[in-house]
Structure formats: structure tokens, C-alpha cells
Design an enzyme around this catalytic site. Structure first.
Site, PDB file in Angstrom:
ATOM      1  CD  GLN A   1      -3.685  -4.323   6.332  1.00  0.00           C
ATOM      2  OE1 GLN A   1      -3.760  -3.302   5.669  1.00  0.00           O
ATOM      3  NE2 GLN A   1      -4.089  -5.487   5.875  1.00  0.00           N
TER       4      GLN A   1
ATOM      5  CE  LYS B   1      -3.920  -2.399   2.031  1.00  0.00           C
ATOM      6  NZ  LYS B   1      -4.689  -2.827   3.186  1.00  0.00           N
TER       7      LYS B   1
ATOM      8  CG  ASP C   1      -9.986  -0.077   4.777  1.00  0.00           C
ATOM      9  OD1 ASP C   1      -9.857  -0.630   3.671  1.00  0.00           O
ATOM     10  OD2 ASP C   1      -9.176  -0.198   5.713  1.00  0.00           O
TER      11      ASP C   1
HETATM   12  N1  GUN Z   1      -7.130  -6.789   5.968  1.00  0.00           N
HETATM   13  C1  GUN Z   1      -7.504  -7.571   4.934  1.00  0.00           C
HETATM   14  N2  GUN Z   1      -8.151  -6.843   3.982  1.00  0.00           N
HETATM   15  C2  GUN Z   1      -8.192  -5.572   4.454  1.00  0.00           C
HETATM   16  C3  GUN Z   1      -8.721  -4.368   3.911  1.00  0.00           C
HETATM   17  O1  GUN Z   1      -9.310  -4.305   2.835  1.00  0.00           O
HETATM   18  N3  GUN Z   1      -8.557  -3.263   4.701  1.00  0.00           N
HETATM   19  C4  GUN Z   1      -7.925  -3.308   5.915  1.00  0.00           C
HETATM   20  N4  GUN Z   1      -7.825  -2.169   6.619  1.00  0.00           N
HETATM   21  N5  GUN Z   1      -7.424  -4.417   6.425  1.00  0.00           N
HETATM   22  C5  GUN Z   1      -7.560  -5.537   5.694  1.00  0.00           C
END
Ligand code: GUN
Length: 301
Positions: free
Chosen positions: A98, A54, A121
Site C-alpha cells: 500500500q 481490500k 498493482d
Molecule cells: N495508494 C493509492 N492508490 C493505490 C493503489 O492503487 N495501489 C497501492 N498499492 N497503493 C495505493
């Protein structure tokens, strides 16, 4: 293999990223510098890889990234304080926490602490509710990426029967809401569904997000269905570790009109839509502060 049936998520995500980069360039020229804060609590190996990717992709797009790697022992109060500080910081447009979090931290409490306008998100209840009401809110990245692939592949989705397999908050539920907004008839299947296979056989569009390797084979699919495979499962086969989806790709391929591979299908779309959401958040915040509204003319719809 009939490669014309393959839905190329890598190429699609590159196109989205290109448009994000162009939008970021325009914003920067107007004095708006989109910034994304990424918070990782603990040492989960998969999460570390996701977070690294990311941050790399944000840099590629010209988005400033701020990385907060917190120890496994971080208390809930410390995490909430960091989120409150980032909410108050006008230089931060998006906050990504995350998941999964260590067990001593309440996931819902932490996600609800993120300001809805910075919730890139789309997990805050304000955004979840807004999506279900059809309001223009930040929407979860993986389902948004799936919708983009479906619209590129099928064109208008109006009236099609879409089956979503899985009902997670991150993928299944928002996916169903987005498909409904696109005027599909939507069926959500899950572990308690009766006759799941027979229901799935009626689908024009199948989105598989169950987390079970190769669960969906040709027997689940109507001839000519379009299949989006969200699963990323690591398995050992013939002494080798490999990634496979929730769909049995080799079995499904002859029966479908289009299908995403794993890897290289949905995966790359998630990060591209995270970047897109960060830019959208930056523009909305600039609007709210009445900073250079002309800069808000984005190329991405
Ligand atoms: N962990 C697995 N997929 C995601 C996601 O799309 N966003 C976040 N913040 N954590 C994750």
C-alpha cells in the site's frame, strides 16, 4: 437528474466480482487457492481504510488474504526481507504494497523488489514496460477499471480522441497506455500543458485524474463527451465534509453523454480489478508450475 447518463461503478464492480468469484470457485475445485498478501507500513488513516476494504473484498471473492501491518519505524531492509520471503512463498500469488510509504523507504526500490508475476498493482517496471509494448502483463487496477467502464459504456473505442488529465505513475500514464492499446488517439494533459482547456474540449473521452476538486467544468467538455472521474477529494462545504471528484459533476452533467459519479464511479472498480489481477497471477503461476492447466480457463477476458 438524468440518471441514464450515470455510469454505475458499483454495479459494474459487482459484475466483475461475481466473475472473479466464479473463477476462484473453479480454481479451488482444482486445488488452486488464490492468495493475496497486503502490506501496510505505518498508520496513514486513508491507507488503513483502503487496506481494510481490500481484505474484506478478497474474503468475499474466496481469495485468501494475508495481512502485514508494519510499524512506521520499519526499516527498508526489513520491508525488503518481507517482500523477498513473500516472493519465495509459493502459497502467495499476489503482493500489494500500500502506498504511500514512510519517507525513509524508497518507493521505487520497494516496488521493484516485488516479483513481476506477483505484482498485482502492475507497478513494477517489467509490467510498466510490458504494458507500453502491448504485452499481456498485470496492469494497474484503477486504469483497468476505467477501461472496463469505458468499454461497457462506449463499446469499441477505436479511433476516439481520449484526453487523460494527469500523468501519475498510478493512473495517468498507464491509463494513456491502455487507451492507446485500445486504438484511441491519446492526449495527456498536465500542470505544464499550454491551452489544456482547449485541447480537452476536443475529446470524445475525458479521464480526469488530477486530484483537484471540481477542476473540470462544462467549459472543458465537448457536448456528448464521456467522462471518467478518477478524483476522490474530501472538501468542506456548508459546514459538511463530503467527497467530490476532479469534475464539477453538476456543471458537466447536462453536457456529457455519460459520466461517473463520485463516490460510486471509479472507486469500486479499483478493488474489483485487484481481485481479478490476483486470480490472473494465480493462474499464471499454476501454469508456470504446470499444475492443472485446465483450471486456467477463466471467464474474464
Ligand atoms: N495508494 C493509492 N492508490 C493505490 C493503489 O492503487 N495501489 C497501492 N498499492 N497503493 C495505493
Amino acid at each position: 437528474m438524468n440518471t441514464s447518463k450515470l455510469i454505475d461503478g458499483k454495479a459494474a464492480s459487482a459484475r466483475v466480482m461475481q466473475r472473479v468469484r466464479e473463477d476462484v470457485d473453479r480454481l479451488r475445485a482444482d486445488g488452486i487457492f488464490p492468495a493475496l498478501a497486503v502490506i501496510l507500513v505505518g498508520q496513514d488513516p486513508a491507507s488503513q481504510v483502503y487496506v481494510r476494504n481490500k481484505i474484506l473484498r478478497a474474503e468475499e471473492a474466496g481469495i485468501k488474504s494475508l495481512e502485514y501491518r508494519l510499524s512506521e519505524e520499519t526499516s527498508q531492509a526489513e520491508l525488503l526481507k518481507l517482500i523477498a520471503d513473500l516472493n519465495a512463498d509459493k502459497a502467495v500469488n499476489g503482493i500489494l504494497l500500500q502506498l504511500p510509504l514512510p519517507e525513509h523507504i524508497e518507493e521505487t526500490r520497494a516496488l521493484q523488489a516485488i516479483a513481476p508475476g506477483k505484482d498485482v498493482d502492475g507497478f513494477h517496471s517489467e509490467n510498466v514496460g510490458g504494458l507500453s509494448q502491448g504485452r499481456n502483463v498485470l496492469t494497474p487496477c484503477t486504469p483497468s477499471g476505467c477501461m472496463h467502464l469505458l468499454e461497457e459504456t462506449c463499446g469499441d473505442l477505436c479511433g476516439k480522441h481520449a484526453v487523460v488529465i494527469g500523468r501519475s505513475n498510478i493512473v495517468g500514464k498507464p491509463m494513456a497506455a491502455l487507451l492507446l492499446q485500445a486504438h484511441c488517439s491519446v492526449t495527456v494533459l498536465h500542470s505544464r500543458s499550454i491551452n489544456a482547456k482547449a485541447l480537452c474540449q476536443q475529446a470524445d473521452i475525458v479521464v480526469a485524474a488530477v486530484g483537484r476538486p471540481r477542476m473540470i467544468d462544462e467549459g472543458w467538455l465537448k457536448p456528448g463527451a464521456v467522462v471518467i472521474d478518477v478524483g476522490i477529494n474530501r472538501i468542506d462545504e456548508h459546514g459538511r465534509s463530503k467527497l467530490v471528484g476532479d469534475v464539477d459533476f453538476d456543471s458537466a452533467l447536462p453536457h456529457v453523454s455519460a459520466i461517473t459519479p463520485v463516490p460510486g464511479g471509479v472507486g469500486p472498480m479499483t478493488i474489483a480489478f485487484l481481485m481479478k489481477n490476483t486470480v490472473t497471477a494465480a493462474v499464471q503461476q499454476a501454469h508456470a508450475q504446470r499444475v492443472s492447466p485446465e483450471a486456467a480457463c477463466l471467464s474474464i477476458s
